[in-house]
Design a protein around this motif. Sequence first.
Motif, PDB file in Angstrom:
ATOM      1  N   THR A  84      -1.295  -1.065   4.596  1.00 36.76           N
ATOM      2  CA  THR A  84      -0.666  -1.071   5.919  1.00 36.76           C
ATOM      3  C   THR A  84       0.029  -2.403   6.177  1.00 36.76           C
ATOM      4  OG1 THR A  84      -2.302   0.467   6.802  1.00 36.76           O
ATOM      5  CG2 THR A  84      -1.054  -0.801   8.413  1.00 36.76           C
ATOM      6  N   LEU A  85      -0.645  -3.503   5.881  1.00 33.98           N
ATOM      7  CA  LEU A  85      -0.028  -4.817   6.081  1.00 33.98           C
ATOM      8  C   LEU A  85       1.198  -5.001   5.197  1.00 33.98           C
ATOM      9  CD1 LEU A  85      -3.064  -7.252   6.474  1.00 33.98           C
ATOM     10  CD2 LEU A  85      -1.606  -6.267   8.260  1.00 33.98           C
ATOM     11  N   ALA A  86       1.129  -4.533   3.944  1.00 34.91           N
ATOM     12  CA  ALA A  86       2.278  -4.652   3.039  1.00 34.91           C
ATOM     13  C   ALA A  86       3.462  -3.858   3.571  1.00 34.91           C
ATOM     14  CB  ALA A  86       1.890  -4.170   1.639  1.00 34.91           C
ATOM     15  N   LEU A  87       3.208  -2.638   4.025  1.00 33.38           N
ATOM     16  CA  LEU A  87       4.297  -1.816   4.566  1.00 33.38           C
ATOM     17  C   LEU A  87       4.847  -2.398   5.865  1.00 33.38           C
ATOM     18  CD1 LEU A  87       2.895   1.735   3.797  1.00 33.38           C
ATOM     19  CD2 LEU A  87       5.018   0.760   2.898  1.00 33.38           C
ATOM     20  N   CYS A  88       3.971  -2.884   6.730  1.00 33.35           N
ATOM     21  CA  CYS A  88       4.431  -3.495   7.991  1.00 33.35           C
ATOM     22  C   CYS A  88       5.271  -4.737   7.720  1.00 33.35           C
ATOM     23  CB  CYS A  88       3.246  -3.850   8.881  1.00 33.35           C
ATOM     24  SG  CYS A  88       2.484  -2.438   9.701  1.00 33.35           S
ATOM     25  N   LEU A  96       4.967   4.121  11.467  1.00 35.81           N
ATOM     26  CA  LEU A  96       5.414   4.746  10.226  1.00 35.81           C
ATOM     27  C   LEU A  96       4.604   4.209   9.037  1.00 35.81           C
ATOM     28  CD1 LEU A  96       7.425   6.650   8.847  1.00 35.81           C
ATOM     29  CD2 LEU A  96       9.008   4.723   8.681  1.00 35.81           C
ATOM     30  N   SER A  97       4.343   2.917   9.037  1.00 37.45           N
ATOM     31  CA  SER A  97       3.540   2.304   7.973  1.00 37.45           C
ATOM     32  C   SER A  97       2.130   2.887   7.961  1.00 37.45           C
ATOM     33  CB  SER A  97       3.468   0.791   8.174  1.00 37.45           C
ATOM     34  OG  SER A  97       4.741   0.210   8.075  1.00 37.45           O
ATOM     35  N   ALA A  98       1.547   3.052   9.132  1.00 41.09           N
ATOM     36  CA  ALA A  98       0.193   3.603   9.232  1.00 41.09           C
ATOM     37  C   ALA A  98       0.148   5.045   8.729  1.00 41.09           C
ATOM     38  CB  ALA A  98      -0.300   3.526  10.671  1.00 41.09           C
ATOM     39  N   CYS A  99       1.130   5.844   9.116  1.00 43.63           N
ATOM     40  CA  CYS A  99       1.163   7.247   8.673  1.00 43.63           C
ATOM     41  C   CYS A  99       1.339   7.355   7.165  1.00 43.63           C
ATOM     42  CB  CYS A  99       2.293   8.001   9.382  1.00 43.63           C
ATOM     43  SG  CYS A  99       2.002   8.245  11.138  1.00 43.63           S
ATOM     44  N   LEU A 100       2.238   6.554   6.621  1.00 45.07           N
ATOM     45  CA  LEU A 100       2.468   6.581   5.175  1.00 45.07           C
ATOM     46  C   LEU A 100       1.227   6.087   4.425  1.00 45.07           C
ATOM     47  CD1 LEU A 100       4.370   7.184   2.865  1.00 45.07           C
ATOM     48  CD2 LEU A 100       5.265   4.870   3.081  1.00 45.07           C
ATOM     49  N   THR A 101       0.571   5.076   4.962  1.00 41.97           N
ATOM     50  CA  THR A 101      -0.649   4.560   4.326  1.00 41.97           C
ATOM     51  C   THR A 101      -1.740   5.614   4.323  1.00 41.97           C
ATOM     52  OG1 THR A 101      -0.143   2.280   4.942  1.00 41.97           O
ATOM     53  CG2 THR A 101      -2.426   2.774   4.414  1.00 41.97           C
ATOM     54  N   SER A 134     -11.562   8.431   5.572  1.00 41.86           N
ATOM     55  CA  SER A 134     -12.066   7.803   6.806  1.00 41.86           C
ATOM     56  C   SER A 134     -12.090   6.289   6.673  1.00 41.86           C
ATOM     57  CB  SER A 134     -13.478   8.304   7.128  1.00 41.86           C
ATOM     58  OG  SER A 134     -13.468   9.684   7.343  1.00 41.86           O
ATOM     59  N   GLY A 135     -12.478   5.808   5.518  1.00 39.09           N
ATOM     60  CA  GLY A 135     -12.460   4.373   5.267  1.00 39.09           C
ATOM     61  C   GLY A 135     -11.048   3.821   5.350  1.00 39.09           C
ATOM     62  N   ALA A 136     -10.096   4.547   4.744  1.00 34.93           N
ATOM     63  CA  ALA A 136      -8.693   4.124   4.808  1.00 34.93           C
ATOM     64  C   ALA A 136      -8.223   4.071   6.259  1.00 34.93           C
ATOM     65  CB  ALA A 136      -7.823   5.077   3.991  1.00 34.93           C
ATOM     66  N   LEU A 137      -8.593   5.073   7.047  1.00 37.77           N
ATOM     67  CA  LEU A 137      -8.208   5.084   8.460  1.00 37.77           C
ATOM     68  C   LEU A 137      -8.775   3.880   9.201  1.00 37.77           C
ATOM     69  CD1 LEU A 137      -6.807   6.488  10.831  1.00 37.77           C
ATOM     70  CD2 LEU A 137      -8.897   7.849  11.149  1.00 37.77           C
ATOM     71  N   ALA A 138     -10.009   3.520   8.913  1.00 35.42           N
ATOM     72  CA  ALA A 138     -10.611   2.335   9.548  1.00 35.42           C
ATOM     73  C   ALA A 138      -9.819   1.076   9.178  1.00 35.42           C
ATOM     74  CB  ALA A 138     -12.074   2.194   9.132  1.00 35.42           C
ATOM     75  N   GLY A 139      -9.469   0.935   7.911  1.00 40.51           N
ATOM     76  CA  GLY A 139      -8.684  -0.213   7.475  1.00 40.51           C
ATOM     77  C   GLY A 139      -7.308  -0.246   8.111  1.00 40.51           C
ATOM     78  N   CYS A 144      -3.393  -2.410  11.963  1.00 41.21           N
ATOM     79  CA  CYS A 144      -2.473  -2.183  13.093  1.00 41.21           C
ATOM     80  C   CYS A 144      -2.848  -3.064  14.281  1.00 41.21           C
ATOM     81  CB  CYS A 144      -2.469  -0.714  13.489  1.00 41.21           C
ATOM     82  SG  CYS A 144      -1.629   0.350  12.304  1.00 41.21           S
ATOM     83  N   GLY A 145      -4.138  -3.232  14.514  1.00 43.67           N
ATOM     84  CA  GLY A 145      -4.587  -4.123  15.582  1.00 43.67           C
ATOM     85  C   GLY A 145      -4.170  -5.559  15.318  1.00 43.67           C
ATOM     86  N   MET A 146      -4.293  -5.997  14.074  1.00 46.11           N
ATOM     87  CA  MET A 146      -3.861  -7.355  13.717  1.00 46.11           C
ATOM     88  C   MET A 146      -2.361  -7.524  13.900  1.00 46.11           C
ATOM     89  SD  MET A 146      -5.924  -8.625  10.334  1.00 46.11           S
ATOM     90  CE  MET A 146      -4.546  -9.668   9.929  1.00 46.11           C
ATOM     91  N   VAL A 147      -1.591  -6.529  13.461  1.00 46.69           N
ATOM     92  CA  VAL A 147      -0.127  -6.600  13.596  1.00 46.69           C
ATOM     93  C   VAL A 147       0.247  -6.671  15.072  1.00 46.69           C
ATOM     94  CG1 VAL A 147       2.019  -5.288  13.276  1.00 46.69           C
ATOM     95  CG2 VAL A 147       0.399  -5.509  11.387  1.00 46.69           C
TER      96      VAL A 147
END
Length: 162
Positions: A84-88, A96-101, A134-139, A144-147
């Motif tokens: 997610t961070l790499a895509l963002c 969009l980054s979150a959905c693709l991740t 579920s783990g991926a969703l948590a990450g 996303c919160g950090m961004v």
Amino acid sequence: MKATAPRKRWIPGAIVLWLLAIGWVCVIFFFSGQDGVSSSNLSYRVARLVSRLLNGQVSADRIHPFLRKLAHFGIFAVEGFLLTLALCATWRRTFLSACLTLSTCAAMACLNELHQRFSEGRVCSLRDVLIDSSGALAGILVACGMVALLQSIRRKRTQKFI
């Protein structure tokens, strides 16, 4: 001109994030390629360590199954976070980054379980795919919160100078 300057600052960071995300995929597939005995021995050693840290209040046998599922969750949480961070950093589009991740990590979870199926003593499990996802969703949510937090800080900083 103003829009390209932040992008140039992020290029080295994006490259590092991409390398970390790709490297972590290698870690995931290394662990899924272990045979059943090696995988179980590794997680059982961790379970014994945790049991000792808890002064033996909970036996390693009782902790072991929980730790195996927690490992599934955790390893994919890290991948969801990094990807997610790499895509963002590359696209600047958080949703969009979150959905693709999420879709990428879910596909990786399926491939991971399929990979395990071909490792001696390992099985393919739909439950593990759901735990991995579920783990991926948590990450993803943490990333996303950090961004969002970083964007808020950046906006406040630019408003001070205006």
